[in-house]
Design an enzyme around this catalytic site. Structure first.
Site, mmCIF file in Angstrom:
data_model
loop_
_atom_site.group_PDB
_atom_site.id
_atom_site.type_symbol
_atom_site.label_atom_id
_atom_site.label_comp_id
_atom_site.label_asym_id
_atom_site.label_seq_id
_atom_site.Cartn_x
_atom_site.Cartn_y
_atom_site.Cartn_z
ATOM 1 N N ASN A 38 -16.080 0.211 -19.474
ATOM 2 C CA ASN A 38 -15.296 -0.200 -18.305
ATOM 3 C C ASN A 38 -14.465 -1.437 -18.685
ATOM 4 O OD1 ASN A 38 -15.460 -1.599 -15.090
ATOM 5 N ND2 ASN A 38 -14.502 0.342 -15.560
ATOM 6 N N HIS A 80 -11.858 -4.299 -19.550
ATOM 7 C CA HIS A 80 -10.768 -5.007 -18.877
ATOM 8 C C HIS A 80 -10.173 -6.017 -19.858
ATOM 9 C CE1 HIS A 80 -13.797 -8.091 -18.570
ATOM 10 N NE2 HIS A 80 -14.572 -7.313 -17.819
ATOM 11 N N HIS A 101 -12.517 -8.061 -22.070
ATOM 12 C CA HIS A 101 -13.032 -7.398 -23.272
ATOM 13 C C HIS A 101 -11.960 -7.361 -24.368
ATOM 14 C CE1 HIS A 101 -15.667 -5.292 -20.209
ATOM 15 N NE2 HIS A 101 -16.557 -5.703 -21.082
ATOM 16 N N ASP A 138 -21.016 -14.808 -19.969
ATOM 17 C CA ASP A 138 -22.474 -14.600 -19.978
ATOM 18 C C ASP A 138 -23.080 -15.695 -20.856
ATOM 19 O OD1 ASP A 138 -22.666 -12.003 -18.473
ATOM 20 O OD2 ASP A 138 -21.274 -11.433 -20.043
HETATM 21 O O1 PAF Z 1 -22.629 -8.242 -22.180
HETATM 22 C C1 PAF Z 1 -22.781 -6.998 -22.266
HETATM 23 O O2 PAF Z 1 -21.864 -6.208 -21.980
HETATM 24 C C2 PAF Z 1 -24.129 -6.461 -22.688
HETATM 25 O O3 PAF Z 1 -25.166 -7.280 -22.248
HETATM 26 C C3 PAF Z 1 -24.231 -6.193 -24.192
HETATM 27 C C4 PAF Z 1 -24.104 -7.482 -24.990
HETATM 28 C C5 PAF Z 1 -23.153 -5.221 -24.626
HETATM 29 C C6 PAF Z 1 -25.603 -5.578 -24.521
HETATM 30 O O4 PAF Z 1 -25.790 -4.371 -23.863
#
Ligand code: PAF
Length: 279
Positions: free
Chosen positions: A28, A30, A33, A147
């Site tokens: 998904n 965006h 990313h 995160d």
């Molecule tokens: O941040 C994320 O999208 C997920 O926690 C990750 C690092 C891909 C692990 O599944």
């Protein structure tokens, strides 16, 4: 771009590559990313991305089933970014047998903040990240500061296991109104989307108070939580922590000017948003 789902094929494809830069995702995709892909490109070659919605990191009442899956659109975006390989394993590819060996982060980092409200979440994350690293064998891997706790936990894991992978932190990508981009923003109604930037605005307010010399962290946090709640949010936490270990700062830490970060998680309607700001 090669799209590969099997671990063996991935290893064949990447054999001999010593400078692989890796960006793990749950799809998904965006702009946030895509900014990670661009940063990866600066640190290595080839760039490998993964898309895998990792069941291990979702609680029983969380959104694993409804997590947005937009594979075709994701592929087109990654192709435009010049990604060399997309590793997109099925659950059977990555977990051909139940994943009984897990990586558990230390309690004082894994069970606070997000870990307190999402028990088992970080064990799910570190387990899949270690496994993805083992498949891709990257020299660097890029994680977003959005995160913040995840980034720190993955970085500490890489250090403690002496993994040959350097963890690169990417700044949070924000919409013009300040909202941190997140796949879960898509769950917001139009009205909620208009309200959502309030979280970042409030983090800025808290940071400004700290910078101005306000030293009662508990009072600042309590006030911020009350403000958010008064607007209809359901806050889990707004917390000022030391950047070094995500523990609350002592008076001595504050006197010595320890670098701080304010982190928040709150529900708007049924959507849980997280954000943070380094002070
Ligand atoms: O941040 C994320 O999208 C997920 O926690 C990750 C690092 C891909 C692990 O599944």
């Amino acid at each position: 771009m090669k799209i590969i789902s099997s671990i063996d094929e991935l290893r064949d494809q990447l054999r001999g590559q010593l400078r692989t830069a890796f960006v793990p995702t749950m799809g998904n995709l965006h702009e946030g990313h895509l900014s990670l892909m661009r940063l990866a490109r600066k640190h290595g070659d080839p760039v490998v991305a993964s898309i895998f919605v990792n069941r291990l990191q979702f609680g029983p009442n969380e959104d694993f089933d409804k997590y947005p899956r937009t594979f075709q659109a994701d592929v087109e975006k990654l192709e435009k970014e010049g990604v060399y390989v997309l590793f997109a394993p099925t659950e059977k590819d990555l977990y051909p047998e139940p994943q009984e060996y897990r990586v558990r982060p230390p309690d004082d980092l894994g069970n606070i903040l997000e870990g307190e409200f999402r028990p088992g979440f970080f064990t799910g994350v570190t387990t899949v990240v270690l496994k993805l690293f083992s498949c891709v064998q990257p020299r660097v891997a890029v994680f977003g500061k959005k995160d913040y706790q995840q980034l720190m936990i993955v970085r500490n894991m890489a250090r403690q296991f002496a993994l040959p992978t350097e963890i690169i932190a990417a700044e949070t990508y924000r919409a013009d109104d300040g909202l941190a981009l997140s796949s879960r923003n898509g769950y917001l109604s139009e009205q909620e989307r208009a309200e959502a930037p309030e979280l970042y605005r409030l983090l800025n307010e808290v940071a400004a108070e700290v910078r101005a010399g306000h030293l009662d962290m508990f009072e600042l946090e309590r006030h911020a939580v009350a403000k958010l709640a008064a607007r209809g949010w359901k806050p889990d936490y707004i917390s000022i922590r030391k950047r070094a270990d995500l523990q609350p700062p002592s008076a001595g830490d504050l006197a010595q000017g320890a670098p701080l970060v304010v982190l928040a998680a709150a529900k708007l309607g049924t959507t849980r948003l997280i954000d943070n700001l380094e002070i």
